[in-house]
Design a protein around this motif. Structure first.
Motif, PDB file in Angstrom:
ATOM      1  N   ALA A  52       0.838  -1.206   0.000  1.00  0.00           N
ATOM      2  CA  ALA A  52       0.000   0.000   0.000  1.00  0.00           C
ATOM      3  C   ALA A  52       0.868   1.250   0.000  1.00  0.00           C
ATOM      4  N   LEU A  53       1.918   1.242   0.806  1.00  0.00           N
ATOM      5  CA  LEU A  53       2.799   2.404   0.869  1.00  0.00           C
ATOM      6  C   LEU A  53       3.538   2.608  -0.457  1.00  0.00           C
ATOM      7  N   ARG A  54       3.998   1.538  -1.052  1.00  0.00           N
ATOM      8  CA  ARG A  54       4.674   1.654  -2.364  1.00  0.00           C
ATOM      9  C   ARG A  54       3.748   2.284  -3.399  1.00  0.00           C
ATOM     10  N   ALA A  55       2.491   1.871  -3.399  1.00  0.00           N
ATOM     11  CA  ALA A  55       1.530   2.443  -4.348  1.00  0.00           C
ATOM     12  C   ALA A  55       1.309   3.931  -4.084  1.00  0.00           C
ATOM     13  N   GLN A  56       1.246   4.295  -2.826  1.00  0.00           N
ATOM     14  CA  GLN A  56       1.007   5.701  -2.466  1.00  0.00           C
ATOM     15  C   GLN A  56       2.176   6.610  -2.831  1.00  0.00           C
ATOM     16  N   VAL A  57       3.407   6.148  -2.680  1.00  0.00           N
ATOM     17  CA  VAL A  57       4.574   7.014  -2.909  1.00  0.00           C
ATOM     18  C   VAL A  57       5.120   6.920  -4.331  1.00  0.00           C
ATOM     19  N   LYS A  58       4.614   6.009  -5.123  1.00  0.00           N
ATOM     20  CA  LYS A  58       5.131   5.822  -6.487  1.00  0.00           C
ATOM     21  C   LYS A  58       5.183   7.129  -7.285  1.00  0.00           C
ATOM     22  N   PRO A  59       4.161   7.976  -7.223  1.00  0.00           N
ATOM     23  CA  PRO A  59       4.229   9.226  -7.999  1.00  0.00           C
ATOM     24  C   PRO A  59       5.359  10.176  -7.576  1.00  0.00           C
ATOM     25  N   LEU A  60       5.887  10.006  -6.383  1.00  0.00           N
ATOM     26  CA  LEU A  60       6.939  10.909  -5.918  1.00  0.00           C
ATOM     27  C   LEU A  60       8.248  10.689  -6.675  1.00  0.00           C
ATOM     28  N   GLY A  61       8.537   9.466  -7.069  1.00  0.00           N
ATOM     29  CA  GLY A  61       9.701   9.177  -7.883  1.00  0.00           C
ATOM     30  C   GLY A  61      11.021   9.041  -7.147  1.00  0.00           C
ATOM     31  N   ASN A  62      11.177   9.674  -6.007  1.00  0.00           N
ATOM     32  CA  ASN A  62      12.460   9.604  -5.295  1.00  0.00           C
ATOM     33  C   ASN A  62      12.360   8.849  -3.972  1.00  0.00           C
ATOM     34  N   VAL A  63      11.295   8.086  -3.793  1.00  0.00           N
ATOM     35  CA  VAL A  63      11.082   7.351  -2.546  1.00  0.00           C
ATOM     36  C   VAL A  63      11.139   5.855  -2.826  1.00  0.00           C
ATOM     37  N   GLU A  64      11.932   5.170  -2.023  1.00  0.00           N
ATOM     38  CA  GLU A  64      12.053   3.719  -2.126  1.00  0.00           C
ATOM     39  C   GLU A  64      11.581   3.104  -0.813  1.00  0.00           C
ATOM     40  N   VAL A  65      10.612   2.242  -0.875  1.00  0.00           N
ATOM     41  CA  VAL A  65      10.058   1.595   0.312  1.00  0.00           C
ATOM     42  C   VAL A  65      10.696   0.220   0.463  1.00  0.00           C
ATOM     43  N   LEU A  66      11.305  -0.009   1.608  1.00  0.00           N
ATOM     44  CA  LEU A  66      11.954  -1.276   1.911  1.00  0.00           C
ATOM     45  C   LEU A  66      11.190  -1.978   3.027  1.00  0.00           C
ATOM     46  N   SER A  67      11.145  -3.280   2.953  1.00  0.00           N
ATOM     47  CA  SER A  67      10.527  -4.096   3.995  1.00  0.00           C
ATOM     48  C   SER A  67      11.661  -4.747   4.786  1.00  0.00           C
ATOM     49  N   TYR A  68      11.562  -4.691   6.102  1.00  0.00           N
ATOM     50  CA  TYR A  68      12.627  -5.244   6.933  1.00  0.00           C
ATOM     51  C   TYR A  68      12.030  -6.063   8.066  1.00  0.00           C
ATOM     52  N   ASP A  69      12.332  -7.337   8.071  1.00  0.00           N
ATOM     53  CA  ASP A  69      11.890  -8.251   9.116  1.00  0.00           C
ATOM     54  C   ASP A  69      12.911  -8.194  10.254  1.00  0.00           C
ATOM     55  N   CYS A  70      12.480  -7.765  11.409  1.00  0.00           N
ATOM     56  CA  CYS A  70      13.369  -7.526  12.552  1.00  0.00           C
ATOM     57  C   CYS A  70      13.747  -8.781  13.336  1.00  0.00           C
ATOM     58  N   ARG A  71      13.096  -9.894  13.094  1.00  0.00           N
ATOM     59  CA  ARG A  71      13.236 -11.064  13.961  1.00  0.00           C
ATOM     60  C   ARG A  71      14.680 -11.501  14.183  1.00  0.00           C
ATOM     61  N   GLU A  72      15.428 -11.681  13.120  1.00  0.00           N
ATOM     62  CA  GLU A  72      16.793 -12.176  13.266  1.00  0.00           C
ATOM     63  C   GLU A  72      17.678 -11.199  14.033  1.00  0.00           C
ATOM     64  N   ALA A  73      17.598  -9.933  13.688  1.00  0.00           N
ATOM     65  CA  ALA A  73      18.418  -8.921  14.356  1.00  0.00           C
ATOM     66  C   ALA A  73      18.042  -8.793  15.833  1.00  0.00           C
ATOM     67  N   ASP A  74      16.757  -8.808  16.126  1.00  0.00           N
ATOM     68  CA  ASP A  74      16.305  -8.671  17.511  1.00  0.00           C
ATOM     69  C   ASP A  74      16.707  -9.882  18.352  1.00  0.00           C
ATOM     70  N   GLU A  75      16.590 -11.072  17.761  1.00  0.00           N
ATOM     71  CA  GLU A  75      16.980 -12.281  18.486  1.00  0.00           C
ATOM     72  C   GLU A  75      18.481 -12.258  18.793  1.00  0.00           C
ATOM     73  N   ARG A  76      19.266 -11.890  17.808  1.00  0.00           N
ATOM     74  CA  ARG A  76      20.722 -11.826  17.994  1.00  0.00           C
ATOM     75  C   ARG A  76      21.091 -10.796  19.067  1.00  0.00           C
ATOM     76  N   ALA A  77      20.476  -9.634  19.012  1.00  0.00           N
ATOM     77  CA  ALA A  77      20.755  -8.591  20.006  1.00  0.00           C
ATOM     78  C   ALA A  77      20.365  -9.063  21.402  1.00  0.00           C
ATOM     79  N   SER A  78      19.232  -9.729  21.493  1.00  0.00           N
ATOM     80  CA  SER A  78      18.767 -10.233  22.781  1.00  0.00           C
ATOM     81  C   SER A  78      19.723 -11.272  23.352  1.00  0.00           C
ATOM     82  N   ILE A  79      20.160 -12.205  22.522  1.00  0.00           N
ATOM     83  CA  ILE A  79      21.091 -13.251  22.961  1.00  0.00           C
ATOM     84  C   ILE A  79      22.405 -12.643  23.427  1.00  0.00           C
ATOM     85  N   GLU A  80      22.884 -11.639  22.708  1.00  0.00           N
ATOM     86  CA  GLU A  80      24.179 -11.027  23.012  1.00  0.00           C
ATOM     87  C   GLU A  80      24.088  -9.892  24.030  1.00  0.00           C
ATOM     88  N   GLY A  81      22.874  -9.585  24.496  1.00  0.00           N
ATOM     89  CA  GLY A  81      22.706  -8.521  25.485  1.00  0.00           C
ATOM     90  C   GLY A  81      22.978  -7.127  24.933  1.00  0.00           C
TER      91      GLY A  81
END
Length: 168
Positions: A52-81
């Motif tokens: 939905a966000l990609r469709a909304q910002v497409k006319p702007l031309g200079n916006v790139e929408v990235l999807s980021y799944d936090c699970r791996e990074a959060d688990e690693r940070a949690s394990i390592e304190g």
């Protein structure tokens, strides 16, 4: 629409603006596990939000929408304190390279932006919610019918196909 307004305002200041939709982080997972909001849960689906966000910002031309799944990074940070943002922020730099500005509408993020992106300016946009007096957390707490006007058009078309007005 508050996020969209902020994106448009920031895009006007940038040659290239990355917008990262972060999902499945510890905070979001906890919220979804204990889900008691009156808002339809599947309207919060990350793919729906990203597309939905990609469709909304497409006319702007200079916006790139990235999807980021936090699970791996959060688990690693949690394990390592380490701070929850530690690996998330490292991943952001890998995705985008070094950037000049980190935007947010949350005042409490500015300190972490300065900590994890010391080369970039931390800019807080409309933290007082003057332009749109609502946050995403407040939106999720509302009955769907009350929240509906604040959804961007693309989200509305995706969600109205599934829900009758009685559901809202």
């Amino acid at each position: 629409v508050g996020h969209l307004d902020t994106i448009i305002r920031c895009a006007a200041e940038c040659e290239h603006l990355y917008v990262v939709v972060m999902h499945h982080g510890d905070e979001e997972n906890e919220m979804m596990e204990n889900y008691s909001y009156p808002f339809p849960k599947d309207c919060l689906d990350p793919d729906l939000r990203v597309n939905a966000l990609r469709a909304q910002v497409k006319p702007l031309g200079n916006v790139e929408v990235l999807s980021y799944d936090c699970r791996e990074a959060d688990e690693r940070a949690s394990i390592e304190g380490k701070h929850l943002w530690h690996y998330e922020c490292q991943d952001m730099v890998e995705l985008m390279g070094h950037f000049d500005v980190a935007y947010s509408s949350e005042l409490e993020y500015a300190g972490n932006f300065q900590r994890f992106y010391p080369w970039a300016d931390a800019v807080v946009v409309d933290a007082e919610r003057v332009r749109f007096p609502i946050s995403a957390t407040m939106l999720r707490d509302m009955p769907f019918a009350k929240a509906y006007p604040y959804l961007p058009r693309e989200n509305k078309s995706s969600s109205t196909a599934k829900y009758s007005w009685q559901d809202r």
